[in-house]
Structures are given as structure tokens and as C-alpha cells.
Design an enzyme around this catalytic site. Structure first.
Site, PDB file in Angstrom:
ATOM      1  N   CYS A  30       0.830  -1.199   0.000  1.00  0.00           N
ATOM      2  CA  CYS A  30       0.000   0.000   0.000  1.00  0.00           C
ATOM      3  C   CYS A  30       0.875   1.264   0.000  1.00  0.00           C
ATOM      4  O   CYS A  30       1.739   1.422   0.868  1.00  0.00           O
ATOM      5  CB  CYS A  30      -0.921   0.015   1.217  1.00  0.00           C
ATOM      6  SG  CYS A  30      -2.030   1.448   1.251  1.00  0.00           S
TER       7      CYS A  30
ATOM      8  N   LYS B 164       2.255  -9.635  -0.572  1.00  0.00           N
ATOM      9  CA  LYS B 164       2.139  -8.723  -1.714  1.00  0.00           C
ATOM     10  C   LYS B 164       2.950  -7.476  -1.404  1.00  0.00           C
ATOM     11  O   LYS B 164       2.808  -6.889  -0.325  1.00  0.00           O
ATOM     12  CB  LYS B 164       0.683  -8.363  -1.987  1.00  0.00           C
ATOM     13  CG  LYS B 164       0.487  -7.571  -3.277  1.00  0.00           C
ATOM     14  CD  LYS B 164      -0.990  -7.475  -3.652  1.00  0.00           C
ATOM     15  CE  LYS B 164      -1.152  -6.843  -5.035  1.00  0.00           C
ATOM     16  NZ  LYS B 164      -0.839  -5.408  -5.050  1.00  0.00           N
TER      17      LYS B 164
END
Length: 409
Positions: free
Chosen positions: A133, A175
Site C-alpha cells: 500500500c 504482496k
């Protein structure tokens, strides 16, 4: 384009017609027939949108294949505290298999507790950890794409999650991004650490945090990660707007599967295209305007069910309208009216006035979706880049991070 209807299809050139191009994706004990993962997107990949994508990918694909559909990001601290929002976000439909949740966390102990809660209460079958993010309210506290720079903290978070999930045979994946910026690259070291700590797969969005969603994803980074991480699957993410983009990424990088985010906004049938492409078929979904409206209407209905509130569900669908009608000449006045829709009946009245036979507009509907933005200086805790080890002030900032990042961040 209802769940049982046959959408309009077109044939495109496929170099290996009929020949499967990638084997199923193996993530721990789970075999994902179509090697495609829905990227977690805040405010987007809730239960309603996942259901829509799942129906498109399974019900409409040439192979009947299914992909992996991941929840939007959920904050570990909020989950441990069982806040109403976090508990709602981890809901799954009975048909969702495997159930997949993405967690955000910066404190290994809190992440471990959140994972233990999820697996011991049988709330998930797969956990993805968010280290990608780029949003300032996340990175300025040392989270998301900022965290892998602190290598031992990164190791601690991954290790805690894997350790808590392992007794329940629930795989944990990671991720991440290429790094914070071009001078602070983290992905290769992070990939090696994740592999060594027992992660079941790693996914790389081939941009830095400073790029956010601007510029072009550097797929060569995915290829380098694939050469570095050799014992678990490596997934590629970034600039997949079509099935052909996904095929090209695999050919250029050798990755084991793809992660699709903005490319499926307003077009959940992309999962049917991807399943067909990886199965070696050149069939692609090319919906008419009427079929697009059917999908939009069903999405709104699913959102109403998810929120248990018609007004809230209809407000939620508004942000998807521009994506659904991209390329169709429906007019600005119509789009403006849709952006104010407050009931399913009002939505029905508006779309009833459209010419449903209008064909797919082709190139005008293809390409980038969502805001690209521009590159920027990444917001970070004070002195974050001076060392890859945490000092005491940074340790305190990290400890506060999960108290200040809300779900969906």
C-alpha cells in the site's frame, strides 16, 4: 450479462489456440485452476464485488475455471479488537472457496494474534499480507510499502503470520512493491525473506511506492524476482488491462500467475477473458451495453445485500459507474443522473432508457482504469531511511500505526 446468460463473445488472435499456457497455481494446499488473483482494493473488493467477479470467472469462462478473490485490506489491530467494520469485511459467501483475506499490520505480535483468530475460528483459507500500500496515511506510520525497508521488522511480521497459520494448514502470501523509491529498493531482499520464513507465494506490483499508480510498471522487476525466488510461486501485478497484457507479462517475466487490480474495475468479465486466455482459448467477452447494464444492476443488488441497506448500497455503486460505461456514448447528463441514484428502482428507470443493443465500443473501452496520479515523495516516519534497522522512536511510531490506520486504508 446475467450469471446464466451467454455474453457476447469475440475471437482474437491467440498464438497457442487450445494449448494451456500456464499450469494451475498452487498456493499451499490450494490449487487455483486459473492462475489469476483479484488484487485487494480498498472500498472495492468487498463480498459483493468478489461475488460478481467469481460468477464471471467461473460461469462465463470457456474453461469453467476459477481464480482467487482476495478481500480488501483489513487492519490487524481492528480485527483483534473485533470492530464491527472489520468483522463485516471478513464475511464470505458460502460459495467462496478458498476464502481469502488480506491483512495489514506492522507489529508482529498483533499480526500473529489476528491470524490466530482467523484460522482458529475457521474464518479463512488463505491470508495475504499487505506490504504494497502506497497511501500516505499507511506509509507515514511505517506500514504498507514502507515496511520492507526495515528488514527484521518485515521478517518478524511474516514469521508471526506463518507461525500462527501453519497448524491450521492455511497458507500465507506476501504482496509488495519494488521499493520505496528508486533509491530504496526492497523487493529482492523481501522476496528472499518471505520465501525463507515460509510464505506460500509472493506477488510484486512492479512500481515503487513513490510511483503510486503513475507511469508504467517495470515488468523486468518481476522477472528478476522470479529468478531470485525459486521455491514458491511468484505473481506479477501492474498494468494488466486485458487478457493479452496478462499473456505478455507471463511470456516476458516467467511469472507463475498474475494479480489484477484496476483492470477489472467496471469489467468483472475480465476474469472470464483471463481464464480463457490461460486455457489457450481466443474467446473474449465483448458485452453489449445491455449486458453491461445487467452487470451493473446485479452489482448494485449485491451491494445492497452486503450493506443490508438500499441507500448505502446505491451510494456505493456510484463510484463504479464511470468504469462500467467507459467508452460507451451514453452522454454526460445520463452519467450525472446515475451518480445521484439512491434506489434500485431509480437505477432501473435510468438504464431502461438506454439502447441495450449498442455493441462493445472496442478501443474506447479498453486500457487504463482508475486514477493514475503522479509520482510523489513517500510520507515516512522521521528518519526512516537512515537505517534498515528500527530505532526506538521509529519502534514507537510503528507501535502506534495500527491504532491510526482504519480498515480499507
Amino acid at each position: 450479462m446475467t450469471a446464466t446468460a451467454s455474453p457476447t463473445r469475440a475471437e482474437t488472435a491467440a498464438p497457442h489456440q487450445g494449448q494451456r499456457l500456464l499450469p494451475p497455481l498452487q498456493i499451499g494446499r490450494h490449487t487455483i485452476d486459473s492462475p489469476v488473483v483479484l488484487a485487494p482494493m480498498a472500498g472495492i473488493t468487498n463480498r459483493a464485488f468478489r461475488r460478481l467477479c467469481r460468477e464471471a470467472g467461473a460461469g462465463q469462462s470457456a474453461s469453467g475455471a476459477t481464480s482467487l478473490y482476495v478481500s480488501e485490506m483489513i487492519t490487524s489491530r481492528a480485527l483483534v479488537e473485533r470492530t464491527p467494520v472489520s468483522m463485516k469485511l471478513i464475511e464470505h459467501d458460502p460459495e467462496e472457496q478458498p476464502r481469502s483475506i488480506q491483512l495489514y499490520g506492522v507489529d508482529p505480535a498483533t499480526v500473529g494474534r489476528a491470524v490466530d483468530m482467523l484460522v482458529s475460528e475457521d474464518r479463512t483459507d488463505h491470508i495475504d499480507l499487505n506490504f504494497g500500500c502506497p497511501v500516505p496515511k499507511v506509509t507515514r506510520k511505517g506500514g504498507g510499502a514502507a515496511l520492507p525497508w526495515k528488514t527484521e521488522l518485515f521478517r518478524g511480521v511474516v514469521s508471526a503470520a506463518v507461525r500462527a497459520a501453519r497448524p491450521y494448514d492455511v497458507p500465507v502470501t506476501v504482496k509488495m512493491r519494488v521499493g520505496i523509491d528508486s533509491d530504496h529498493i526492497t523487493y529482492l531482499a523481501a522476496g528472499r525473506i518471505a520465501e525463507g520464513e515460509g510464505a506460500a507465494a509472493v506477488a510484486l506490483h512492479a512500481r515503487t511506492a513513490s510511483q503510486a499508480y503513475s507511469g508504467q510498471a517495470d515488468w523486468s522487476r518481476i522477472a528478476e524476482l522470479k529468478r531470485t525466488v525459486t521455491t514458491i510461486p511468484v505473481l506479477g501485478n501492474g498494468d494488466i488491462w486485458s487478457a493479452e497484457d496478462a499473456l505478455r507479462m507471463v511470456e516476458e517475466t516467467g511469472c507463475d500467475g498474475v494479480v489484477v487490480g484496476r483492470g477489472c474495475l467496471g469489467r468483472p468479465w475480465l476474469f472470464a477473458d483471463l481464464a480463457a486466455a490461460f486455457a489457450g482459448s481466443d474467446e473474449r467477452v465483448r458485452p453489449t451495453l445491455g449486458e453491461v447494464c445487467d452487470t451493473l444492476r446485479r452489482h448494485a443488488e449485491y451491494l445492497v445485500d452486503f450493506h443490508q441497506d438500499e441507500g448505502k448500497g446505491c451510494r456505493d455503486i456510484r463510484k463504479h459507474i464511470g468504469w462500467y460505461f467507459k467508452g460507451f456514448p451514453v452522454g454526460g447528463a445520463f452519467r450525472n443522473k446515475l451518480a445521484l441514484v439512491d434506489s434500485l428502482a431509480a437505477l432501473d428507470d435510468l438504464i431502461a432508457g438506454l439502447d441495450g443493443s449498442m455493441p462493445w465500443p472496442g478501443d474506447a473501452a479498453e486500457g487504463q482504469r482508475g486514477r493514475a496520479g503522479s509520482s510523489r515523495v513517500v510520507a515516512l516516519p522521521d528518519g526512516w531511511l537512515r537505517s534498515q534497522a528500527l530505532d526506538e522512536a521509529q519502534r514507537a511510531a510503528v507501535a502506534r500505526a495500527e491504532d491510526t490506520v482504519s480498515d480499507g486504508g
